[in-house]
Scaffold this active site. Structure first.
Site, mmCIF file in Angstrom:
data_model
loop_
_atom_site.group_PDB
_atom_site.id
_atom_site.type_symbol
_atom_site.label_atom_id
_atom_site.label_comp_id
_atom_site.label_asym_id
_atom_site.label_seq_id
_atom_site.Cartn_x
_atom_site.Cartn_y
_atom_site.Cartn_z
ATOM 1 N N THR A 1 -9.155 9.472 7.840
ATOM 2 C CA THR A 1 -8.843 8.201 7.187
ATOM 3 C C THR A 1 -8.619 7.069 8.181
ATOM 4 O O THR A 1 -8.004 6.050 7.851
ATOM 5 C CB THR A 1 -7.586 8.355 6.320
ATOM 6 O OG1 THR A 1 -6.498 8.823 7.154
ATOM 7 C CG2 THR A 1 -7.818 9.346 5.185
ATOM 8 N N LYS B 1 0.845 -1.197 0.000
ATOM 9 C CA LYS B 1 0.000 0.000 0.000
ATOM 10 C C LYS B 1 0.882 1.250 0.000
ATOM 11 O O LYS B 1 1.590 1.513 0.967
ATOM 12 C CB LYS B 1 -0.929 -0.018 1.218
ATOM 13 C CG LYS B 1 -1.880 -1.223 1.229
ATOM 14 C CD LYS B 1 -2.792 -1.237 2.429
ATOM 15 C CE LYS B 1 -2.045 -1.449 3.711
ATOM 16 N NZ LYS B 1 -2.941 -1.721 4.862
ATOM 17 N N GLY C 1 -8.896 3.775 10.005
ATOM 18 C CA GLY C 1 -9.468 2.483 9.643
ATOM 19 C C GLY C 1 -9.246 2.058 8.204
ATOM 20 O O GLY C 1 -9.759 1.026 7.774
ATOM 21 N N THR C 2 -8.444 2.820 7.460
ATOM 22 C CA THR C 2 -8.255 2.526 6.039
ATOM 23 C C THR C 2 -7.703 1.118 5.815
ATOM 24 O O THR C 2 -8.189 0.376 4.963
ATOM 25 C CB THR C 2 -7.295 3.551 5.405
ATOM 26 O OG1 THR C 2 -7.756 4.863 5.686
ATOM 27 C CG2 THR C 2 -7.214 3.357 3.912
ATOM 28 N N GLY C 3 -6.658 0.750 6.560
ATOM 29 C CA GLY C 3 -6.029 -0.553 6.357
ATOM 30 C C GLY C 3 -6.945 -1.711 6.688
ATOM 31 O O GLY C 3 -7.023 -2.691 5.940
ATOM 32 N N CYS C 4 -7.643 -1.614 7.817
ATOM 33 C CA CYS C 4 -8.598 -2.663 8.202
ATOM 34 C C CYS C 4 -9.687 -2.792 7.145
ATOM 35 O O CYS C 4 -10.099 -3.895 6.774
ATOM 36 C CB CYS C 4 -9.250 -2.309 9.540
ATOM 37 S SG CYS C 4 -8.105 -2.021 10.895
#
Length: 260
Positions: free
Chosen positions: A204, A173, A206-209
């Site tokens: 932003t 990412k 929580g983007t990865g989860c």
């Protein structure tokens, strides 16, 4: 039958990341979300004020309870704070006939450590080898492999370093780089460069989860890895664009943006 997806992760009391973000994402994408809670955090828009890991027996019991009765079409992992937890979850995933998405969570959006340094080797040697897709961000790549990504040209080198630990696919990412939000999906032979415009929105959390859960949801619906990751990227991009203020700090992405 609605496909079932299992998230194995920590709880975010603020509702923007972790188990809460995973279940919201799964609902928005039309699958049935189920959960194994690995840790409880006191967390809000400013940061993580405390974290309490659940006993391994509790994590194992939750997992077996769901998988042995209901079954799963995909598994997603998030916060696994200790080596013992990492190794236990890796063993459980290895015995489950379903694709797995491993988000090797190291720190929170606010910079709070969520993975013990002693657990890094277990992520490398036990968890990544059982992953269908691994989704590290650039900080996690650096911690896992020592490769530091300074530009888009470094993404391929980072992917090679992560793939060396055994996941079938990796999504590096590149959201922390300047310019467009560029991610690299590869299995070492084929490459997919995923680009999206960068939205001027600081909310932003929580983007990865959310991305990892979206990938797992699409895999559970029968999509190939490239199809699932491309669809997840589109979903997350919309969620970031619609992210909203909550509390005094960084607000969450909007998991229900696609539901009207």
């Amino acid at each position: 039958m609605i496909p079932g997806v299992l998230t194995v992760a920590g709880s975010d009391s603020g509702g923007g990341a972790g188990i809460q973000a995973d279940l919201k994402t799964m609902l928005a994408l039309g699958v049935h979300g189920m959960s194994v809670i690995t840790a409880v955090t006191a967390q809000n828009s400013i940061g993580v004020q405390g974290a309490w890991e659940l006993p391994v027996e509790a994590v194992r019991a939750q997992y077996r309870s769901v998988v042995d009765d209901i079954g799963v079409r995909a598994v997603k992992t998030g916060m696994l704070s200790s080596a013992e937890l990492v190794e236990t979850v890796a063993e459980l995933i290895a015995g489950t006939d379903a694709p797995s998405v491993v988000d090797p969570v190291g720190v929170s959006k606010h910079g709070d450590a969520l993975l013990a340094p002693s657990a890094l080797d277990s992520v490398r040697t036990a968890l990544l080898p059982v992953a269908t897709v691994a989704t590290p961000n650039l900080d996690e790549v650096a911690h896992l492999t020592g490769v530091r990504v300074e530009s888009e040209d470094d993404l391929r080198r980072a992917a090679e370093a992560v793939l060396a630990y055994g996941p079938r696919w990796v999504v590096i990412k590149g959201g922390h780089l300047a310019g467009d939000a560029v991610d690299l999906l590869t299995d070492g032979s084929q490459e997919h460069w995923l680009r999206a415009p960068r939205h001027d929105n600081r909310h932003t959390h929580g983007t990865g989860c959310t991305l990892a859960s979206a990938i797992a949801s699409q895999l559970a619906k029968g999509q190939t890895v490239p199809e699932a990751v491309m669809a997840a990227k589109e979903y997350v991009t919309g969620a970031i664009a619609a992210g909203f203020a909550l509390g005094a700090g960084i607000g969450p992405v909007h998991h229900g943006w696609n539901l009207g």
